[in-house]
Structure formats: C-alpha cells, structure tokens
Design a protein around this motif. Structure first.
Motif, mmCIF file in Angstrom:
data_model
loop_
_atom_site.group_PDB
_atom_site.id
_atom_site.type_symbol
_atom_site.label_atom_id
_atom_site.label_comp_id
_atom_site.label_asym_id
_atom_site.label_seq_id
_atom_site.Cartn_x
_atom_site.Cartn_y
_atom_site.Cartn_z
ATOM 1 N N GLY A 86 -39.960 -34.768 -1.986
ATOM 2 C CA GLY A 86 -39.654 -34.577 -0.574
ATOM 3 C C GLY A 86 -40.927 -34.300 0.164
ATOM 4 O O GLY A 86 -41.863 -33.703 -0.380
ATOM 5 N N THR A 87 -40.959 -34.768 1.391
ATOM 6 C CA THR A 87 -42.074 -34.448 2.250
ATOM 7 C C THR A 87 -41.457 -33.894 3.509
ATOM 8 O O THR A 87 -40.690 -34.577 4.181
ATOM 9 C CB THR A 87 -42.919 -35.697 2.571
ATOM 10 N N VAL A 88 -41.751 -32.636 3.771
ATOM 11 C CA VAL A 88 -41.038 -31.986 4.864
ATOM 12 C C VAL A 88 -41.923 -31.952 6.081
ATOM 13 O O VAL A 88 -43.052 -31.450 6.041
ATOM 14 C CB VAL A 88 -40.626 -30.565 4.456
ATOM 15 N N GLN A 89 -41.381 -32.505 7.158
ATOM 16 C CA GLN A 89 -42.166 -32.538 8.391
ATOM 17 C C GLN A 89 -42.427 -31.116 8.870
ATOM 18 O O GLN A 89 -41.557 -30.255 8.836
ATOM 19 C CB GLN A 89 -41.417 -33.325 9.470
ATOM 20 N N ASN A 90 -43.636 -30.927 9.285
ATOM 21 C CA ASN A 90 -44.097 -29.585 9.622
ATOM 22 C C ASN A 90 -45.053 -29.730 10.793
ATOM 23 O O ASN A 90 -45.789 -30.701 10.874
ATOM 24 C CB ASN A 90 -44.812 -29.004 8.387
ATOM 25 N N PRO A 91 -45.057 -28.769 11.712
ATOM 26 C CA PRO A 91 -45.997 -28.856 12.843
ATOM 27 C C PRO A 91 -47.439 -29.073 12.421
ATOM 28 O O PRO A 91 -48.181 -29.751 13.097
ATOM 29 C CB PRO A 91 -45.821 -27.515 13.531
ATOM 30 N N GLY A 92 -47.839 -28.520 11.287
ATOM 31 C CA GLY A 92 -49.201 -28.752 10.802
ATOM 32 C C GLY A 92 -49.188 -29.853 9.781
ATOM 33 O O GLY A 92 -48.610 -30.917 10.005
ATOM 34 N N ILE A 93 -49.772 -29.586 8.649
ATOM 35 C CA ILE A 93 -49.737 -30.551 7.562
ATOM 36 C C ILE A 93 -48.372 -30.448 6.891
ATOM 37 O O ILE A 93 -47.836 -29.352 6.714
ATOM 38 C CB ILE A 93 -50.854 -30.238 6.548
ATOM 39 N N ASP A 94 -47.754 -31.552 6.517
ATOM 40 C CA ASP A 94 -46.425 -31.543 5.928
ATOM 41 C C ASP A 94 -46.393 -30.789 4.610
ATOM 42 O O ASP A 94 -47.396 -30.635 3.924
ATOM 43 C CB ASP A 94 -45.940 -32.988 5.691
ATOM 44 N N HIS A 95 -45.177 -30.308 4.258
ATOM 45 C CA HIS A 95 -45.003 -29.602 2.999
ATOM 46 C C HIS A 95 -44.635 -30.582 1.911
ATOM 47 O O HIS A 95 -43.938 -31.565 2.140
ATOM 48 C CB HIS A 95 -43.878 -28.567 3.119
ATOM 49 N N SER A 96 -45.085 -30.246 0.714
ATOM 50 C CA SER A 96 -44.822 -31.091 -0.439
ATOM 51 C C SER A 96 -43.764 -30.414 -1.298
ATOM 52 O O SER A 96 -43.901 -29.258 -1.664
ATOM 53 C CB SER A 96 -46.132 -31.246 -1.213
ATOM 54 N N VAL A 97 -42.663 -31.156 -1.545
ATOM 55 C CA VAL A 97 -41.599 -30.524 -2.328
ATOM 56 C C VAL A 97 -41.119 -31.473 -3.423
ATOM 57 O O VAL A 97 -41.150 -32.691 -3.260
ATOM 58 C CB VAL A 97 -40.438 -30.063 -1.417
ATOM 59 N N TYR A 98 -40.737 -30.905 -4.544
ATOM 60 C CA TYR A 98 -40.261 -31.727 -5.652
ATOM 61 C C TYR A 98 -39.217 -30.950 -6.422
ATOM 62 O O TYR A 98 -39.406 -29.773 -6.708
ATOM 63 C CB TYR A 98 -41.433 -32.079 -6.587
#
Lengths: 474, 615
Positions: free
Chosen positions: B534-546
């Motif tokens: 998963g790549t979670v949209q974030n105001p800064g750099i996106d979050h990386s999730v697995y």
C-alpha cells in the motif's frame, strides 16, 4: 533491754511503713526504667536496680544506727554537724568532680558522694537548734540575720557548685519559719513576688505596674481611706501619665510606658506624702512604700532574668510559661515526659510495658524523671497513689511534729516535711509541666545512694526524736 | 506547743493544695487528653512497608524481559531528626547542604510524624557505606525497594514503565500510598494487579535513637507481602529485537501476530526508547526529554494509538465484500484506462494491462477495479439506497475488528474510524448522497482510519480464511497460566471462508507474480508468502505499508509493516516484512537476501531527506 523495747514501742511505725512502701515502689520503678533484656534479674548489681538495692540495704543500716544514737546527741551536735557540712561543701568546690555541669561530687574509687544532699539535714538540725532557743523572738533583726546566715551559707555554697536545684531547697524553710511565728505578711509578699515575676515575664512590666496600682487602691480602701480621696489621687496619676505620654510622643523621647508610669507615680508621690504627713495616716505611707518597692522589684525582674539566670534556665522558664515553645530543644525533656505520663491512661500500660521510658525517649528517667515511669506504666491510678502516699507521709510528719514537747523536735519535723514537700512539688511539677526543669530527686524514688541516704537520715533522725517526744530537749 | 500551732492547718493546706493541683493535672494528661497517647505511638512505633517483589515478565520462549533489582530509598521521619554532622551526611550521599535543608523542609511539609522519602534509589555502594553510619543520623532509615531491570532494552511501549502514584491513583484505590509505584503504561499498567502482588507491613518498636527494639505486639499487626505473579508474554523478543533494528531511523510501526492464536509476536513503534531510561532517578529527566521530542514522538505508541488511512491494503477487504455480496466473482474482469472515470470524476491508476480479473487486480493494485466494485456494493438495487448499501458494507468491515477496539490486553488502544452512513449524509449535506462521493474509501483513502494493530488483525483474518482471535500480549499468568477467556474465542468475520481463496491467490501473485508484482521483495525461498502493498497518500512524502502472512497454506505469522514517509509500499515495507517473516520461520536470513537486509538496516528516513517519489 528495757530501753530498746521502749524505743521500738515508741517508734512511729506508720511513718516507717510509708517509708518502706515508697522505697520499694521506687526500686521497682527504677528496675522498669532501666530494664533491659540482657540483665533481667532485678538483683543484678551491674545495673542500677541492683545497685539501688545495695543503697537500700545501706540505708536500712544507716537508719538503725541513727535510731540507736541518743536523741540528745542531735541537738547537742547540731552546730558542729553544720560546720562539718559547710567545710565539705567548701572542699567539694576544690576537690570535687564535675557531673552534668555541677561540681558537687566527691569521687572515692567507684563511689560518688554528694555533700549537698547531706547539708539538708545538717541545716535542718541547726535551724531547729537555733529557733528552739529559750526566749527566741523571730522578728528581731539579730534572729533574722542568724537564721538567714544558717540558711544562706549552705545555699550559696551549693549555688557555687552550679547545683541550682539543691540550693533552691533552702527557700522552703520559709514555711518552717512561718510555723514558728514569721509574719504571714512575709508569706503573702513571697507569693506576690512570685506572681509579679511570672506576670512580668509573660505580659510586661507595664501590666504589672497597673496591677500594682490597682492592688494599692484596694489596700487604701481597706485601711479606711475615702473613695473620693483615692479617686482624686488616681485622677492626678492618670493626668500626669497622660501629660507625660503626650510630651513623650511630641518630643520623640521614646520612653516606655512603664517608665512613664513610674515617673508619674514619683511625681505624685511627693504631694501624696505631704498629704499623708499632714493627716497622719501611717498605713497609707506603708502602702505607698510598698507600691514603690513593687515597682522597683518589677523593674529588676527583667534584669535578674536576663543577667543573673543562665540561658538554659531562662529557656526552661520560658518553656514553662509558654512564652516560647521548642518541643525538640529546650522543651524536649518536658514534652517527652508529658507524652510518657499522658500515654499511661487510667491504669497504665503495665509493669515493664512502658515504651516511652523503656526506649529512652525520656532522659534521666531513673533519676530526675522517674515519675514518668510511674505515670506510664501505672497510669493515673499509680501516679495518684504515689502522690497520696507522699502527701500522707508529709501530713503524718506535721501531725507528729505537733505532738512534740520540745520545740527542737517540732521545728526539725517541720523542716523534714517542708524539704520533702519541696522535692515532690518541684520534681513531679517538672515532669508534668507545672514547674521549671530543676534537677532535684523525687524522695525515695529517684535512683542514687546519696539522695536515698539523705532522705533516710532526715526522716529517721526525726523518728528518733519522736520516739523521745515526751522528753524536753535543749 | 506555742501560739502558732494553728498554722499547721495553713501549712498542711498548702501541701494538700499543691498535690491536689497535681492530681487534677494528671487526670487531664492521662485521662482527658488523648494527644499524648498518639504522640507516644508515633514516638515508638515504626511502620515499615514490606514491598512485594513485582512479578517478572518473560517472552514466549522463556527469555527474561523484565526483572527486579534492589534499590534503597533513604527515608526520613522529621520529628526524630536531631542535629547531625551535615558535612559527613552530604559526603555520604553526595548532595549539598542546601539540598539537605530543602529536602527536610519538604518532608516536614508532608508530615512531621510519618516517614517520607528523603532520597530515592540510592546505589547499593552508597547504601553499604551509609548503613554503617546510619546510627549517627537519627530520624533516617533505609527502605528497600525494587527497580525494574531490562536485559533486552526492547519492546519499551509494550512493556510499559512504572512511576510513582499520584493523588488521583491514591484517591481511586486505597491500596496505594504516597511513594508507591504503579504501572503507568503497557503491560505494567494492564497487569498491575497481577504483577504488583500485595504489599505487607511490619510494625516495630523503636527507641529514641530509632533503633529497632523488636516486633510490635509480637507481630500481630504484621502482614507478609505477597509476591507478584510472573507473566509470560506472547512476544518473541529475538524477533522484536530484529524488527526494531530494521526500523531504526525510520518512523512507523510493525505488528506481527500468530494468526492461529491471536498472539502478538512483535509489536513496535519506531522510534522507540530504551526501557531502562524510565528506571531510577534519571526517569523524570529522561521523560521530559522524550516527551519534548515533538518531531519523532518516541513515547507515542504508533502501533495502537496512531491511526492511518490503510491505503491499498484495504482493497483486500473490498474484494472480500464484493465476493460475499455477489457483486463480483473471481473471474469478473474490469477495464482500467489509467484510472477510473465517472462523468467528470477521475481516479488515477498507474499503467498496467487491462482488463484485469480479481487476482490480477490485487497483484496490480488496480484502483479502477475497486472503485467500480465498491460503488456496486453500495449501489446494489436490493438495498434500496446507497446509504443502506453502505451500512451493509460497514457491517462487513466492522466484523474484521475495524472501527472498534479489538479488546487487546494493552492500554490506550484506539478504535480507528469507519464512519456511519449518517456521517456521509452530514458531510455531503444530503441523505441521498452518492457512492461516488466516498469512492476514495474503495482504495483505503478518505475517511478511513485504522491502527496498525487492526491492520495486522485483518491479515490474521485473511490468513485464517475468515476468523481471528483477539490479539493479545500475555500467554500465561502466574503458576496456573490462565489468561482472560476472551482471548480463546474465535471471532468470525461476515465473509464465508470460500471467498478468501481467490483473494489469497491474488496476494500470492503480489509476491510471486513476476514483472509488475509490487511485493516481490518480500519473497522467501521455499516459503510461500502472501502480501499486499500500500502507498498511503500523505501531505508530505507518502507512507509505505505492507501486509503479509506466511506460509500460504499453514499461516504462522501475519503482519503489517507501516513505514511513514516510506514512499512506496514496495520500497521499505515489503522487504522489511519479508525479512521478519524469514527470520521468524527460518531463524536466519538467507545469503541472497543479506544485501536487502543491509539496505533496510542502513536506510535512514529521519536524518536524511530521501529522494522524492520518483521511482
């Protein structure tokens, strides 16, 4: 044989019984006060209770010797005994060892001996001898002087040893003198002096001065001066005080109220004296003199208190009067003592179950503060019993004194009663916070050979005299 | 006899009067007034609390995580303090005179009669010297306490820490008194009553020098302390340690669960702190420092009290609901032309082949597939309205443990957020809102927020093909080993087991599907790993999730790795997951993955600015 039987028959066994009970109670309370698990035997001579038993044995021995001596001996040797004692008191100042800040002990090997304890019976004998002289008049200047000399010499020497408590004992002879005819007025004056002393310390010289003026007014009324005249005198006094007060404020002299009052009394004193002289009211002059005397006394109280008394004595008095409170400093002993006694409740915690005394919260508990052990372990019942036993003994002594044919025996008997009373009053008063901390023993209770022997000698000389009460001693 | 013989009455009267005054005074002191009895008690009794040894904490393999170490508190009873050699005293315990005066004042303020702590936690060396000289300082004594000790320095958030009780604790539970310690967070807090035991009391007689003279009333008032019970946790401390290493210099969280039991194997929030920092005298200083660290928030347990949008991993849930509701079958193919288009609305997608079936949609994480499926689930005619369709959808979602507290045995768990239908009505200012309004929820964005623990639990459900055990941290308590029975109950999801297989096949493809599979870096030789990036949209750099579980046919571990600002799911979260699974199942990392391990260990997303999302 016959003599011995009559001696035994004539001895007052009630007094001896009271004595025996008190000594026994004293001994077991010393045991309780210094009890420790390692030395449980009450006969253990390395401990104070074991030693006290030895002192008791010696006291009985002394008592028997005293009883076997002819009663005439005591009056005959009254003066030499006092002289020997005075020499011992002098010697102890030079050769004595210091214990607890007082140089009042001779040390002979492991045994210590306190001459001040024995000076009491010697002085008592001498006073009895002097006052019982034929045709003795107490109010003659010479009589007062010699009586004073007999009392003050040992007292001053003891004071020089730094043993204030033992020196103060001699003040109680005022009761003996009163019995022998000293004016009740003196007793009243002594009472007033004490009240003024306390009031001056608690409140202020000014308060006492006002008190004096009020007492003066009442006295004037009582000797028959008209209210109108008293009122005029007071108006004058108030007027001059007010004027002086205003002047003082205005000029910024910063004199105290007490000084202002004294000045106005002195200012008014002159016209008063003139008035008194013209109207020939002798008693009013006496009142005026007393007022001035009292004012001077009040003035000197603060001086005596601050200059003559030592700091620790000042603190003790301040503690007693509630002027200062320092339960962990100057007031520690008394506070702990009150806690120990107060925690005893109605019937006490039981023999050897006192915690405050056992765990040394109360200092000097086997000697000066032995009454704490009584109070804690035997409760109100026990302490009341001890006080009543003591009172019974004293009252018994008064009763016995009054039945003497010879005034020597009577005076001596009163002396014994008065000395016992003073010790009880000051010692117990101290432990329950009603008297300042003055280190004197509780008769028959406090640990120590000297005091036990001293009281035994005092008492048994009287019992020996009493056994011969029908003889006339000179 | 002479004329004055009547004066005997005056004199006798004076004597009797004085004795009477004394008797009245004694009556007052001994009977009326109670104050002196109380003073006597406080004078001569010392009540010494017997602190119970706190229970120990072990990991699932019997490895010791927390034990006790003796510490010595210097106590003071102000009223018993006498003047003492301050210089000697100061040298002994190493504080200055002003401090001594200040501390005595503080103790007096607390109580003159009762003991309070003068100095906490003296070292044993200091105690040894002090003990010899203590008799010189009446009013002081030493009370032995225990401090926590952590041989592993890991799992700080889970284990929690102890702190002194405050007024609120004391008010709530009379067991505690000033100066007691209480579990303030983590396990120490939830299992406080199990771990603490019951403290005891010893009452002694003490003398004026404060020396103990024996037991009070033969020990009638004494109570023996009851030791705290030991706890065995479900944590695998070796794995935890490894996971923490992998997450160093990264913000995020990992939760790994044994799906067969719900036992939490690893739970971490990064950055973390050394649990030793919260022990002893340095605690308050360290606490302040950590609490003031605004950007990293090391005290913040991201695994349970951070909620994130789940991102693409949530597509798994929508796939399952779609299957259950008959909206799609495993063979349903949906077209994707670089995104989902509905009128003027467009939701972008990255480039991949089209159309895709269900498995492929998971493999390629196709946005269009799920936008359409999600809308159809909501808009299915049988529900009558989108709102009703949504409520039905939400029922399925909730059955996975989303939107409510899972009920784990750790404190401060958050519920996350799955909005009610009414929320959307309000938000869109109409009851007749459209599924398109909330279509971002199809791909795990929008109003959804979920804790990492819930994400891990979701994987657990998938691995189990339809149920989960409530995740928990304690495996056994004390000698009988019993734990709360709620952790033994199977929680069924609303999805039938048969619908899980196609989704799991898709997750298999994520790892093993070759070119275009986002989870390739989590693959392990000989072990079938199923995952989803998963790549979670974030105001800064996106979050990386697995999320992943393994092995596919006999799942032993299910986990989520959430790396904040990790750009792509495949960049950090997937390889870290693979390493953790391999470590757990094989015990070591195979040679061909060492380079990956090294890269993960060295990656620093906190201190250096990563290159932007350009991969």
């Amino acid at each position: 044989m016959n003599r011995r039987v009559s001696l035994i028959k004539n001895l007052d066994w009630i007094t001896i019984l009271l004595y025996a009970i008190l000594v026994f109670l004293g001994w077991i309370n010393i045991y309780a006060a210094v009890y420790n698990e390692d030395h449980q035997s009450i006969l253990d001579a390395t401990q104070r209770y074991g030693k006290q038993l030895i002192w008791i044995g010696a006291a009985i021995f002394i008592a028997i010797i005293i009883l076997t001596i002819e009663s005439k001996f005591y009056s005959a040797f009254a003066y030499p005994t006092l002289i020997v004692m005075i020499l011992l008191l002098l010697a102890v100042l030079v050769f004595g060892v210091k214990v607890n800040g007082a140089r009042s002990w001779f040390q002979l090997g492991s045994i210590r001996f306190q001459p001040a304890e024995f000076a009491k019976f010697a002085t008592n004998l001498a006073i009895a001898r002097y006052l019982s002289q034929y045709n003795f008049k107490i109010h003659k200047i010479k009589s007062l002087f010699i009586t004073g000399l007999i009392l003050f010499t040992p007292a001053v020497l003891i004071l020089m040893q730094n043993d204030t408590g033992s020196a103060l004992v001699y003040s109680v002879f005022i009761l003996v003198l009163y019995r022998e005819g000293l004016s009740g007025f003196v007793l009243l004056l002594a009472l007033l002096a004490a009240i003024f002393f306390v009031f001056t310390l608690i409140y202020s010289s000014f308060t006492v001065a006002i008190l004096i003026v009020i007492i003066a007014a009442i006295s004037l009324k009582m000797i028959g001066i008209q209210i109108k005249q008293i009122a005029i005198a007071f108006a004058l006094l108030a007027g001059s005080f007010g004027t002086l007060w205003l002047i003082n404020k205005g000029t910024g002299l910063q004199l105290g109220n007490f000084s202002l009052l004294v000045i106005s009394i002195l200012l008014n004193g002159i016209p008063f004296l003139v008035y008194i002289y013209r109207n020939k009211i002798k008693n009013a002059a006496l009142v005026l003199l007393l007022v001035i005397g009292s004012l001077l006394y009040t003035f000197s109280v603060s001086y005596i208190f601050e200059q003559v008394l030592e700091p620790h004595q000042q603190q003790r008095i301040n503690e007693l009067l509630g002027i200062q409170s320092d339960p962990y400093g100057a007031g520690y002993n008394v506070n702990q003592s009150k806690i120990a006694i107060g925690s005893g409740g109605f019937n006490g915690k039981g023999f050897l179950n006192g915690t405050q005394t056992k765990f040394n919260f109360v200092p000097e508990q086997s000697t000066d503060f032995i009454f704490c052990t009584v109070g804690e372990e035997w409760g109100f019942l026990g302490s009341a019993l001890v006080l009543i036993l003591h009172l019974s003994l004293i009252l018994r002594l008064i009763f016995l004194s009054e039945r003497q044919r010879s005034s020597f025996s009577r005076i001596y008997g009163y002396g014994v009663a008065a000395i016992l009373f003073f010790h009880i009053a000051v010692n117990v008063g101290m432990t329950i916070g009603l008297a300042p901390v003055i280190g004197i023993p509780l008769p028959f209770f406090s640990y120590g050979g000297s005091s036990l022997w001293s009281f035994t000698i005092l008492l048994f000389i009287f019992l020996r005299l009493d056994a011969n009460r029908l003889e006339l001693l000179r | 006899m002479n004329n004055y013989s009547n004066r005997r009455f005056t004199i006798g009267g004076i004597f009797a009067f004085v004795i009477l005054i004394f008797l009245i005074r004694l009556f007052n002191l001994q009977i009326v007034n109670d104050e002196y009895k109380l003073s006597a008690e406080s004078n001569s009794q010392r009540r010494v609390t017997q602190y119970a040894a706190r229970g120990l904490i072990y990991d699932r393999n019997g490895d010791l995580l927390v034990y006790n170490q003796a510490a010595y508190d210097l106590m003071i009873i102000p009223r018993q303090v006498k003047t003492f050699d301050t210089l000697d005293f100061c040298n002994l315990i190493g504080i200055n005179k002003e401090d001594v005066i200040h501390r005595i004042k503080k103790a007096k303020k607390h109580s003159r009669y009762r003991s309070s702590i003068f100095i906490k936690q003296l070292s044993s060396e200091c105690y040894a010297v002090l003990q010899e000289k203590l008799y010189k300082f009446p009013g002081f004594f030493v009370q032995t306490r225990t401090l926590r000790k952590y041989p592993h320095h890991n799992a700080a958030h889970t284990l929690g820490y102890l702190g002194e009780v405050n007024d609120r604790h004391i008010e709530k539970d009379k067991y505690y008194t000033q100066g007691d310690y209480i579990g303030k967070s983590g396990l120490e807090s939830t299992y406080e009553e199990v771990l603490r035991g019951v403290k005891g009391l010893k009452v002694y007689w003490v003398d004026v020098y404060n020396r103990i003279k024996g037991s009070f009333h033969n020990g009638d008032l004494d109570k023996n302390a009851i030791e705290g019970q030991d706890i065995t946790t479900t944590l695998d401390i070796k794995l935890q340690e490894y996971a923490e290493e992998l997450m160093q210099n990264k913000k995020g969280s990992i939760v790994a669960i044994d799906p067969k039991t719900g036992e939490i194997l690893v739970k971490l929030s990064s950055p973390s702190y050394d649990p030793e920092m919260f022990v002893g005298r340095a605690m308050s200083k360290n606490y302040r420092e950590l609490a003031n660290n605004d950007s990293l928030r090391p005290l913040f347990d991201r695994s349970m009290i951070a909620t994130y949008p789940p991102g693409s991993i949530f597509k798994l849930i929508n796939a399952l609901i779609g299957l259950q509701e008959g909206i799609i079958t495993p063979n349903t193919r949906i077209k994707c032309h670089d995104g989902y288009h509905a009128g003027r609305f467009t939701m972008g997608c990255h480039h991949h082949k089209s159309p895709l079936d269900l498995k492929e949609s998971i493999q390629h994480s196709c946005n269009a597939y799920y936008a359409q499926t999600f809308r159809e689930i909501l808009d299915a005619p049988r529900f009558g309205s989108t709102s009703n369709g949504y409520t039905n959808w939400k029922k399925h979602v909730n059955s996975f443990g989303f939107g409510t507290k899972l009920g784990t045995d750790l404190p401060s768990e958050l519920t996350g957020f799955i909005p009610q239908a009414t929320y959307h009505a309000k938000r869109n200012k109409t009851k007749n809102w459209k599924s398109l309004n909330i279509v971002s929820m199809a791909i795990g964005q929008g109003e959804l927020s979920i804790t990492p623990l819930q994400m891990a639990n979701m994987v657990s459900c998938i691995a189990n093909r339809g149920y989960y055990y409530t995740p928990h941290i304690v495996k056994s308590i004390g000698s009988d080993g019993k734990i709360d029975s709620k952790f033994l109950i199977k929680n069924q999801t609303t999805i039938e087991p048969k619908y899980f297989e196609p989704v799991i096949e898709g997750m298999d493809l994520v790892v093993h599907g070759g070119e275009g599979s986002t989870g390739r870096s989590s693959a392990i030789k000989d072990i079938r790993v199923c995952g989803k990036t998963g790549t979670v949209q974030n105001p800064g750099i996106d979050h990386s999730v697995y999320v992943a579980f393994a092995p596919k046919d006999d799942p032993k571990i299910a986990l989520v790795v959430y790396v904040e600002n990790g750009v792509w799911g495949s960049r950090y979260a997937a390889p870290i997951s693979g390493l953790i699974i391999e470590k757990y199942l094989k015990g070591e990392i195979s040679e061909n993955k060492k380079y990956l391990e090294k890269r993960m260990l060295e990656a620093d997303l906190i201190n250096t600015k990563e290159d932007k999302q350009d991969e």
